[in-house]
Each structure stands twice: as structure tokens, then as C-alpha cells.
Design a protein around this motif. Structure first.
Motif, PDB file in Angstrom:
ATOM      1  N   ALA A  63      20.257   2.428 -24.928  1.00 54.96           N
ATOM      2  CA  ALA A  63      19.291   2.133 -24.463  1.00 54.96           C
ATOM      3  C   ALA A  63      18.520   2.823 -24.937  1.00 54.96           C
ATOM      4  CB  ALA A  63      19.265   2.795 -23.218  1.00 54.96           C
ATOM      5  N   ARG A  64      18.384   3.971 -26.108  1.00 59.71           N
ATOM      6  CA  ARG A  64      16.788   4.228 -26.803  1.00 59.71           C
ATOM      7  C   ARG A  64      16.648   3.954 -28.225  1.00 59.71           C
ATOM      8  NH1 ARG A  64      15.587   8.870 -29.684  1.00 59.71           N
ATOM      9  NH2 ARG A  64      17.673   8.943 -30.363  1.00 59.71           N
ATOM     10  N   GLY A  65      17.319   2.688 -27.946  1.00 65.95           N
ATOM     11  CA  GLY A  65      17.332   2.001 -29.261  1.00 65.95           C
ATOM     12  C   GLY A  65      17.711   2.087 -30.760  1.00 65.95           C
ATOM     13  N   ALA A  66      18.387   3.441 -30.518  1.00 65.42           N
ATOM     14  CA  ALA A  66      19.794   4.049 -31.596  1.00 65.42           C
ATOM     15  C   ALA A  66      20.898   3.225 -31.615  1.00 65.42           C
ATOM     16  CB  ALA A  66      19.904   5.313 -31.178  1.00 65.42           C
ATOM     17  N   LEU A  67      20.851   2.523 -33.086  1.00 63.70           N
ATOM     18  CA  LEU A  67      21.687   0.788 -32.238  1.00 63.70           C
ATOM     19  C   LEU A  67      22.767   1.426 -34.209  1.00 63.70           C
ATOM     20  CD1 LEU A  67      20.012  -2.141 -31.579  1.00 63.70           C
ATOM     21  CD2 LEU A  67      20.981  -0.733 -30.207  1.00 63.70           C
TER      22      LEU A  67
END
Length: 297
Positions: free
Chosen positions: A50-54
Motif C-alpha cells: 500500500a506504500r508502493g514498496a513491492l
């Protein structure tokens, strides 16, 4: 494997009967205690997307595959010794519909607005769970990320929002899990967390004093150094229950386990909150990685 039928059922339920998510939350079998029989916690973290840390290890988009992430989460949550999960609404609701959260503590991730790599990353607004929704779903607490940059005025807003959340969660007798860092920017503008003893200790002392009461506050902090003397010095800054942050996927997993082992010896440490290190281990064996972590506890 998470079958096509199971995946389709999740989407169909969301499209036709979204009220079943709330029903599943109400029907969830809650654990008798947040801890295992040895008064230890092992919480699986899955709030990174959800924080774009993939990224997980060498794979920059690993956590973007939701079916695979859910499969790995279900494997981890099924292992003996795992006590809980931490996530955002989209992930926790999928797990509720899959029936994977029975007898597990559940913590809702609250501020996910500081997107990884964004210029506004430190404007870490509460864009996910709030206290009323955590209460409504019958969860056990909320987690917040607190990055403190003395040169960025947006830190003040995050401090105030976290303090408010700590107070509101305590009023409901729910855990406020605070993950604090002293953060800085390079000359190129890249944000990084200062993991020196001085910075980590300062972050701990600031987080410990947030809100109108610390009675329900737990800290979630990284392992400093090799987990030995440096970590002990950081932990001497507080008496609050502390959970160790798992951190990035390591190519030397045995060294990571040894660092956890040393840090777990400290009297204020109650357990581990680990995401990618257990969900995406180098050898791909989620069950084995989780079982090793349980053994460390």
C-alpha cells in the motif's frame, strides 16, 4: 496454491456481497492471548504494497502479485507459533474471506500515505485504517510508521497524527504499535533511515512519549548492528514492550537469524514483526523460514 476458484470467489464476493467482509470479521475466532505459551509474539507483516514498496530481495515487483502474496501469507499464518498478522484493509479482508485469521491477532496498518521514493514521502498521512474501523472490525490494535526528519517540517504533522492515534487506541484499550526512525535525505534527495545507536535511541525515546498515555504502546524497531551490545544500548532507552523489525530479505539468512537471536535476549523484547524476510526467503520455503523464526523465539 491459491486456486483460480478461490481467487474468483474473492472477487465475486467483493462485487456481489461486500457485506460478507464485515460478517467474516465478526465471525473471526479471536485468540485467548496476543502471545504464545512462552509470552512471545511472531507477527507476519504485509503492509508494504500500500506504500508502493513491492521489492523483495532481488525481485522489484515481488509483492505486486496478490495471488502469490496471499498464498505465502496463508502458509505463514498456518504455522504453529505464529501469533498474528499486520496489514492494510485490502490484504486483511482477503485473508478474512479465506478464513486465514482465526486464532491470530490482527493489527491494522494506519498511515500509508508516505509512498516509497516520493518527494512527499515524509508527509506520511493516515490513508488506511483509522481507530473507528479497527474497533468496528474487532482487531487488536493499529500500527503506525513514524519517520522523523529534523530538516523537514512535514514531520510535525506525522508526529501529531501518531500521537492522536496512540491516544485514541488507548481509549479503546487497543495496542498502538509505533515504528520510529530518525530519517535523513542525501544530497540527491533520497530518504534513508539512520540506524546508528544515537539515532535509534532518540527515535525510541520520542515514540515512547507520544499520546496521552503509553499504557497500550508497543514499539517496532529494527535490529541495530549485530543485535548485541549496540541493540542492548538502544533498548535501554525504554521499558515499553518491543517487537523486532525483520527488515529486507538477506542473501545471508543465517546471519539474519543470528542477529535476531542476539536481540531477542533483551528483557524488553517480546518478539518479531517480520514480512519479506519470512514471506520471500532466498530458498523460497516460507514454512521453513517461519519455523526457524518460531524456534528463535
Amino acid at each position: 496454491m491459491l486456486s483460480d476458484r478461490q481467487l474468483a470467489r474473492l472477487t465475486t464476493t467483493r462485487a456481489r456481497s461486500p457485506e460478507k467482509i464485515a460478517e467474516a470479521a465478526q465471525e473471526r475466532v479471536k485468540p485467548n492471548s496476543a502471545f504464545d505459551d512462552d509470552e512471545r509474539d511472531l507477527i507476519i507483516a504485509a503492509d508494504h504494497p500500500a506504500r508502493g514498496a513491492l521489492r523483495a530481495g532481488a525481485y522489484p515487483m515481488a509483492m505486486a502479485n496478490r495471488r502469490e502474496l496471499l498464498r505465502r501469507l496463508c502458509v505463514a499464518l498456518s504455522r504453529p507459533g505464529v501469533t498474528g498478522v499486520l496489514g492494510t484493509p485490502d490484504i486483511l479482508e482477503d485473508l478474512l474471506l479465506l478464513g486465514a485469521l482465526n486464532d491470530r491477532s490482527v493489527y491494522g496498518s494506519m498511515n500509508r500515505g508516505g509512498l516509497a521514493g516520493a518527494k512527499f514521502e515524509l508527509d506520511d498521512r493516515f490513508t488506511s485504517y483509522d481507530v473507528p474501523s479497527i474497533v468496528r472490525f474487532g482487531f487488536d490494535g493499529g500500527k503506525m510508521l513514524l519517520r522523523i526528519d529534523y530538516s523537514d517540517e512535514r514531520t510535525e504533522q506525522t508526529l501529531a497524527a501518531c500521537a492522536k492515534a496512540v491516544t485514541e487506541l488507548a481509549e479503546e484499550k487497543l495496542v498502538a504499535m509505533v515504528e520510529p526512525f530518525i530519517s535523513r535525505r542525501t544530497e540527491e534527495g533520497q530518504l534513508w533511515n539512520d540506524l546508528s545507536i544515537e539515532a535509534a535511541s532518540t527515535a525510541v525515546t520520542i515514540a515512547s512519549g507520544l499520546g496521552a498515555t503509553s499504557a497500550y504502546t508497543w514499539l517496532k524497531i529494527p535490529v541495530i548492528g549485530d543485535g548485541g551490545d549496540a541493540m542492548a544500548q538502544v533498548l535501554s532507552s525504554t521499558t515499553l514492550p518491543t517487537l523486532l523489525l525483520g527488515g529486507e530479505v538477506s542473501t545471508d539468512q543465517e546471519a539474519t537469524y543470528e542477529r535476531w537471536r542476539r536481540a531477542l535476549r533483551n528483557p524488553t523484547v517480546r518478539g518479531l514483526v517480520v514480512g519479506r524476510s519470512l514471506l520471500y526467503p532466498a530458498d523460497g520455503d516460507v514454512a521453513k523460514a517461519v519455523d526457524v523464526a518460531v524456534g528463535l523465539l
